[in-house]
Scaffold this motif. Structure first.
Motif, PDB file in Angstrom:
ATOM      1  N   UNK A 179       0.839  -1.201   0.000  1.00 46.94           N
ATOM      2  CA  UNK A 179       0.000   0.000   0.000  1.00 46.94           C
ATOM      3  C   UNK A 179       0.871   1.247   0.000  1.00 46.94           C
ATOM      4  N   UNK A 180       0.434   2.230  -0.784  1.00 46.31           N
ATOM      5  CA  UNK A 180       1.090   3.544  -0.850  1.00 46.31           C
ATOM      6  C   UNK A 180       0.064   4.586  -0.450  1.00 46.31           C
ATOM      7  N   UNK A 181       0.402   5.410   0.539  1.00 52.59           N
ATOM      8  CA  UNK A 181      -0.501   6.445   1.042  1.00 52.59           C
ATOM      9  C   UNK A 181       0.164   7.800   0.863  1.00 52.59           C
ATOM     10  N   UNK A 182      -0.517   8.709   0.158  1.00 52.91           N
ATOM     11  CA  UNK A 182       0.029  10.050  -0.049  1.00 52.91           C
ATOM     12  C   UNK A 182      -1.095  10.993  -0.455  1.00 52.91           C
ATOM     13  N   UNK A 183      -0.924  12.266  -0.114  1.00 48.37           N
ATOM     14  CA  UNK A 183      -1.855  13.292  -0.566  1.00 48.37           C
ATOM     15  C   UNK A 183      -3.125  13.415   0.238  1.00 48.37           C
ATOM     16  N   UNK A 184      -3.152  12.874   1.456  1.00 48.04           N
ATOM     17  CA  UNK A 184      -4.368  12.919   2.275  1.00 48.04           C
ATOM     18  C   UNK A 184      -4.270  13.920   3.430  1.00 48.04           C
ATOM     19  N   UNK A 185      -3.175  14.664   3.491  1.00 53.80           N
ATOM     20  CA  UNK A 185      -2.965  15.687   4.525  1.00 53.80           C
ATOM     21  C   UNK A 185      -3.098  15.109   5.938  1.00 53.80           C
ATOM     22  N   UNK A 186      -2.482  13.964   6.151  1.00 52.31           N
ATOM     23  CA  UNK A 186      -2.560  13.291   7.445  1.00 52.31           C
ATOM     24  C   UNK A 186      -1.552  13.863   8.433  1.00 52.31           C
ATOM     25  N   UNK A 187      -1.955  13.961   9.686  1.00 54.90           N
ATOM     26  CA  UNK A 187      -1.016  14.268  10.761  1.00 54.90           C
ATOM     27  C   UNK A 187      -0.611  12.990  11.491  1.00 54.90           C
ATOM     28  N   UNK A 188      -1.447  11.976  11.395  1.00 52.97           N
ATOM     29  CA  UNK A 188      -1.086  10.650  11.882  1.00 52.97           C
ATOM     30  C   UNK A 188      -1.904   9.611  11.131  1.00 52.97           C
ATOM     31  N   UNK A 189      -1.389   8.405  11.078  1.00 55.52           N
ATOM     32  CA  UNK A 189      -2.100   7.326  10.408  1.00 55.52           C
ATOM     33  C   UNK A 189      -3.257   6.859  11.282  1.00 55.52           C
ATOM     34  N   UNK A 190      -4.381   6.506  10.678  1.00 55.57           N
ATOM     35  CA  UNK A 190      -5.502   6.008  11.479  1.00 55.57           C
ATOM     36  C   UNK A 190      -5.166   4.670  12.128  1.00 55.57           C
ATOM     37  N   UNK A 191      -5.724   4.438  13.299  1.00 49.91           N
ATOM     38  CA  UNK A 191      -5.468   3.199  14.030  1.00 49.91           C
ATOM     39  C   UNK A 191      -5.904   1.965  13.249  1.00 49.91           C
ATOM     40  N   UNK A 192      -6.894   2.140  12.365  1.00 48.48           N
ATOM     41  CA  UNK A 192      -7.387   0.971  11.639  1.00 48.48           C
ATOM     42  C   UNK A 192      -6.369   0.425  10.644  1.00 48.48           C
ATOM     43  N   UNK A 193      -5.217   1.067  10.556  1.00 44.33           N
ATOM     44  CA  UNK A 193      -4.145   0.529   9.723  1.00 44.33           C
ATOM     45  C   UNK A 193      -3.800  -0.893  10.171  1.00 44.33           C
ATOM     46  N   UNK A 223      -3.880  -6.893   7.796  1.00 49.95           N
ATOM     47  CA  UNK A 223      -3.118  -7.987   8.401  1.00 49.95           C
ATOM     48  C   UNK A 223      -2.165  -8.697   7.447  1.00 49.95           C
ATOM     49  N   UNK A 224      -2.374  -8.552   6.129  1.00 46.20           N
ATOM     50  CA  UNK A 224      -1.500  -9.206   5.154  1.00 46.20           C
ATOM     51  C   UNK A 224      -0.426  -8.264   4.611  1.00 46.20           C
ATOM     52  N   UNK A 225      -0.380  -7.042   5.122  1.00 47.82           N
ATOM     53  CA  UNK A 225       0.510  -6.026   4.563  1.00 47.82           C
ATOM     54  C   UNK A 225       1.979  -6.388   4.776  1.00 47.82           C
ATOM     55  N   UNK A 226       2.734  -6.321   3.673  1.00 48.00           N
ATOM     56  CA  UNK A 226       4.170  -6.572   3.713  1.00 48.00           C
ATOM     57  C   UNK A 226       4.982  -5.338   3.326  1.00 48.00           C
ATOM     58  N   UNK A 227       4.383  -4.448   2.548  1.00 48.89           N
ATOM     59  CA  UNK A 227       5.066  -3.222   2.145  1.00 48.89           C
ATOM     60  C   UNK A 227       4.142  -2.032   2.369  1.00 48.89           C
ATOM     61  N   UNK A 228       4.633  -1.044   3.100  1.00 47.43           N
ATOM     62  CA  UNK A 228       3.864   0.179   3.333  1.00 47.43           C
ATOM     63  C   UNK A 228       4.765   1.378   3.094  1.00 47.43           C
ATOM     64  N   UNK A 229       4.318   2.266   2.215  1.00 42.00           N
ATOM     65  CA  UNK A 229       5.032   3.513   1.951  1.00 42.00           C
ATOM     66  C   UNK A 229       4.072   4.667   2.190  1.00 42.00           C
ATOM     67  N   UNK A 230       4.490   5.613   3.026  1.00 41.02           N
ATOM     68  CA  UNK A 230       3.655   6.756   3.375  1.00 41.02           C
ATOM     69  C   UNK A 230       4.430   8.031   3.069  1.00 41.02           C
ATOM     70  N   UNK A 231       3.845   8.894   2.225  1.00 39.08           N
ATOM     71  CA  UNK A 231       4.448  10.182   1.895  1.00 39.08           C
ATOM     72  C   UNK A 231       3.427  11.259   2.237  1.00 39.08           C
ATOM     73  N   UNK A 232       3.496  11.742   3.453  1.00 41.86           N
ATOM     74  CA  UNK A 232       2.568  12.749   3.967  1.00 41.86           C
ATOM     75  C   UNK A 232       3.371  13.762   4.778  1.00 41.86           C
ATOM     76  N   UNK A 233       3.504  14.986   4.273  1.00 42.48           N
ATOM     77  CA  UNK A 233       4.403  15.942   4.910  1.00 42.48           C
ATOM     78  C   UNK A 233       3.951  16.374   6.305  1.00 42.48           C
ATOM     79  N   UNK A 234       2.659  16.241   6.612  1.00 43.21           N
ATOM     80  CA  UNK A 234       2.170  16.652   7.928  1.00 43.21           C
ATOM     81  C   UNK A 234       2.130  15.501   8.928  1.00 43.21           C
TER      82      UNK A 234
END
Length: 345
Positions: free
Chosen positions: A183-197, A201-212
């Motif tokens: 999963x790639x997460x970007x452009x959502x203006x996040x200050x923190x990732x939601x707990x439901x991340x 459960x099958x996630x092996x690769x996570x990339x997050x590009x969120x400046x905030x």
């Protein structure tokens, strides 16, 4: 339309069935000559032989240059032909589809030397229907947004990039439903990732590009299968001690001073003001870790617990506040690349 990741298991079989019904032929690239034949696995040769009755055409693209490749791409309106090599085109039918389903569990399996490369289906009249470029981890289907929604509703594990995924809740809903491993997460203006991340459960690769993005939630560290984690942000509060729970982690990359939407007047914080100023000793619990990269931080020393990481091959802590490498790094003989520097910023 791109796929976030390639379908696997039952979703792979359903995707093959769909592509066989929708397409005229499929293409596989074969490695020939030199060491290619010697390096092949037995499964590779078995598949080539099993598909021989369905072979309709072989295309040789020479190493002379890109002109011939571009000409072939235009002729078939396909990205299947992207480099020099031998390409085999096979008839789409139930029997050839069965060979494809028996030979692999996912699109990513179609890679040399285990199997012929980059399974791609061409529609009647040319044009890709289902394509893969495995080395680049690129997969996609020629479907509309409406068709994609219908397919995703019908086939669990077929996770396509939709316009509605600009809404993070929809993105997470679909990622969880389709049990994505990437999963790639970007452009959502996040200050923190939601707990439901944590539900991925099958996630092996996570990339997050969120400046905030400033804080990493505890739920992130419940992803027991996570192997690669990359965080790009302007500033990060820190690396929690809970990092120790990511027992499968092989690569950890953190880049502060990053912006996914730089506006006029936006400036990178001086690194002295970056909140990330330490690597927790719990990092030493990540026994599978092979790469640790942290760029642009206020980190001023490396924890001695790093020496416990016997699989670590790459250590890259740059643009930080560390003035000299600690002596224990010399004892870490397994390291292939070490870069620890204050940098220029």
């Amino acid at each position: 339309m791109r796929l976030y990741t390639d379908p696997r298991g039952e979703a792979y079989e359903q995707a093959i069935d769909l592509a066989i019904r929708t397409s005229e032929c499929f293409v596989l690239k074969e490695h020939v000559g030199g060491w290619a034949g010697i390096m092949r696995s037995g499964g590779y040769n078995d598949v080539v032989e099993a598909l021989r009755p369905y072979l309709v055409k072989t295309i040789e693209l020479q190493d002379a240059g890109m002109d011939e490749i571009i000409q072939m791409q235009r002729a078939y309106r396909s990205d299947a032909f992207y480099t020099a090599g031998t390409y085999h085109m096979y008839k789409c039918c139930e029997e050839s589809g069965l060979v494809l389903k028996r030979a692999a569990n996912r699109l990513a399996d179609w890679i040399y030397p285990h199997l012929p490369e980059d399974l791609c289906f061409l529609k009647e009249g040319d044009g890709d229907y289902l394509f893969s470029i495995v080395h680049e981890k690129m997969y996609g289907m020629d479907v509309t947004e409406t068709e994609a929604l219908e397919l995703m509703d019908r086939v669990t594990g077929l996770f396509l990039e939709l316009e509605r995924h600009q809404d993070l809740e929809y993105l997470l809903d679909d990622a969880i439903k389709h049990r994505t491993d990437k999963l790639y997460i970007s452009g959502h203006r996040l200050t923190e990732l939601p707990e439901r991340i944590k539900e991925l459960t099958e996630l092996r690769e996570l990339e997050v590009f969120e400046q905030d993005l400033y804080r990493l939630p505890e739920g992130l560290f419940e992803l027991s299968k996570l192997e690669r984690l990359a965080i790009m942000t302007a500033d990060l509060e820190g690396i929690p001690a809970s990092i120790a729970k990511l027992k499968s982690l092989k690569e950890l990359r953190i880049y502060c001073g990053s912006s996914d939407r730089p506006a006029p007047g936006w400036k990178v914080k001086p690194k002295e003001e970056i909140s990330l100023n330490r690597i927790p000793p719990e990092i030493g619990e990540l026994q599978m870790l092979k790469e640790l990269t942290i760029q642009y931080s206020a980190i001023h020393k490396l924890p001695p617990e790093l020496e416990k990481l016997k699989r670590l091959r790459v250590l890259n802590v740059g643009s930080c506040k560390i003035k000299r490498k600690p002596a224990f790094l010399k004892r870490m003989k397994q390291l292939k690349h070490v870069s620890v520097s204050e940098g220029l910023y």
